[in-house]
Design an enzyme around this catalytic site. Structure first.
Site, PDB file in Angstrom:
ATOM      1  N   ALA A  49       9.664 -44.848  -6.681  1.00  0.00           N
ATOM      2  CA  ALA A  49       8.305 -45.367  -6.598  1.00  0.00           C
ATOM      3  C   ALA A  49       8.280 -46.551  -5.632  1.00  0.00           C
ATOM      4  O   ALA A  49       9.317 -47.148  -5.331  1.00  0.00           O
ATOM      5  CB  ALA A  49       7.821 -45.806  -7.976  1.00  0.00           C
ATOM      6  N   GLY A 107      10.961 -42.083  -9.733  1.00  0.00           N
ATOM      7  CA  GLY A 107       9.806 -41.200  -9.720  1.00  0.00           C
ATOM      8  C   GLY A 107      10.035 -39.914  -8.963  1.00  0.00           C
ATOM      9  O   GLY A 107       9.395 -38.891  -9.247  1.00  0.00           O
ATOM     10  N   GLU A 153      11.731 -37.699 -11.388  1.00  0.00           N
ATOM     11  CA  GLU A 153      10.727 -37.351 -12.397  1.00  0.00           C
ATOM     12  C   GLU A 153       9.751 -36.296 -11.875  1.00  0.00           C
ATOM     13  O   GLU A 153       9.336 -35.399 -12.615  1.00  0.00           O
ATOM     14  CB  GLU A 153       9.989 -38.614 -12.854  1.00  0.00           C
ATOM     15  CG  GLU A 153      10.876 -39.504 -13.719  1.00  0.00           C
ATOM     16  CD  GLU A 153      10.272 -40.865 -14.008  1.00  0.00           C
ATOM     17  OE1 GLU A 153      10.194 -41.240 -15.188  1.00  0.00           O
ATOM     18  OE2 GLU A 153       9.873 -41.568 -13.039  1.00  0.00           O
ATOM     19  N   GLU A 191      15.916 -47.099 -13.030  1.00  0.00           N
ATOM     20  CA  GLU A 191      14.901 -48.079 -13.441  1.00  0.00           C
ATOM     21  C   GLU A 191      15.453 -49.268 -14.217  1.00  0.00           C
ATOM     22  O   GLU A 191      14.967 -50.394 -14.063  1.00  0.00           O
ATOM     23  CB  GLU A 191      13.803 -47.386 -14.265  1.00  0.00           C
ATOM     24  CG  GLU A 191      12.839 -46.550 -13.441  1.00  0.00           C
ATOM     25  CD  GLU A 191      13.312 -45.127 -13.196  1.00  0.00           C
ATOM     26  OE1 GLU A 191      12.504 -44.287 -12.763  1.00  0.00           O
ATOM     27  OE2 GLU A 191      14.516 -44.842 -13.449  1.00  0.00           O
TER      28      GLU A 191
END
Length: 260
Positions: free
Chosen positions: A66, A112, A115, A135
């Site tokens: 991200a 992300g 994900e 993360e």
């Protein structure tokens, strides 16, 4: 439909959605997530599209994570809203699409990015791919479904280790874990996606949509996946695809499914 951060093309029933921010290693920001939602929605609603392939531009990254600069100063409320909104319009949305989604993971798929790949119905990878959920090294946890989908795909213990260590695994390890279905060279990646898509397209899109829903039902709280399967199995008997498929089988010819 014009996009700034992604490319969307279609060819012979296959839509290819490419995250196109190579200078940022295709990192996901709010604008890119919104554009991805629009592209997936448009492809899913297009009756001529039977398979969606999602990949990243360039040779280095699928999605390297991200865009941290967007949320570094968020408070508790904004952080929660960020995760909820992202899951709603992209990650859960992709998982529940009736059109099959293949993630072609070329290079880094971190945070992300992994994900998003895990939201797809299955994944293939190039041999230079690296995957991880880093993360906790930033003082946060995966917020786009990573803590839920990774254990489902590779088991609780391995997922715990990957998330706690914030480490990366290579493509062959991902293959041995069952996180990806195939590993090929980068040059072979999209051709393989297209080959698999071609096999999918030969089958009933109506039945495939029902199969996706039945498989996903097993992972939803309060829903009995077996009951969903029984219902969808019965529903298939009322479709034109079922009539064509069984007739073609009995007549010893290839089925020409109308998608109804």
């Amino acid at each position: 439909m014009n996009f700034e951060n992604i490319l969307s093309t279609s060819n012979q029933g296959v839509a290819t959605i490419t995250i196109n921010r190579p200078s940022k290693l295709n990192a996901l920001n709010k604008a890119t997530i919104e554009e991805l939602h629009q592209a997936f929605k448009a492809a899913d609603q297009d009756k001529d599209i039977k398979v969606i392939v999602v990949t990243g531009s360039g040779e280095k990254a699928f999605v390297a994570g991200a865009d941290i600069s967007e949320f570094a100063n968020f408070d508790v409320e904004n952080g929660g809203k960020l995760a909820a909104k992202g899951q709603e319009i992209l990650f859960d949305y992709v998982q529940n699409l009736s059109t099959p989604v293949i993630a072609a993971v070329n290079g880094f798929a971190l945070g992300g990015g992994l994900e998003l790949a895990m939201s797809a119905h299955f994944r293939i990878a190039s041999d230079n791919a690296k995957m991880g959920l880093p993360e906790v090294s930033l003082g946060v946890i995966p917020g786009y479904g990573g803590t839920q989908r990774l254990p489902q795909l590779i088991g609780k213990g391995r997922a715990m280790e990957m998330i706690m260590t914030a480490g990366m695994i290579d493509a062959q390890t991902a293959l041995s874990y069952g996180l990806v279905n195939h590993v090929v060279t980068q040059e072979e990646l999209l051709p393989l996606a297209e080959k698999i898509a071609g096999k999918i397209i030969k089958n009933s899109s109506v039945a495939i949509a029902k199969a996706i829903d039945a498989i996903n039902a097993n992972y939803k709280d309060g829903i009995n996946g077996f009951e969903v399967e029984v219902k969808h199995f019965g529903d298939c008997f009322g479709t034109e695809d079922f009539k064509e498929g069984t007739t073609a089988f009995l007549e010893k010819r290839k089925a020409d499914f109308p998608g109804k």
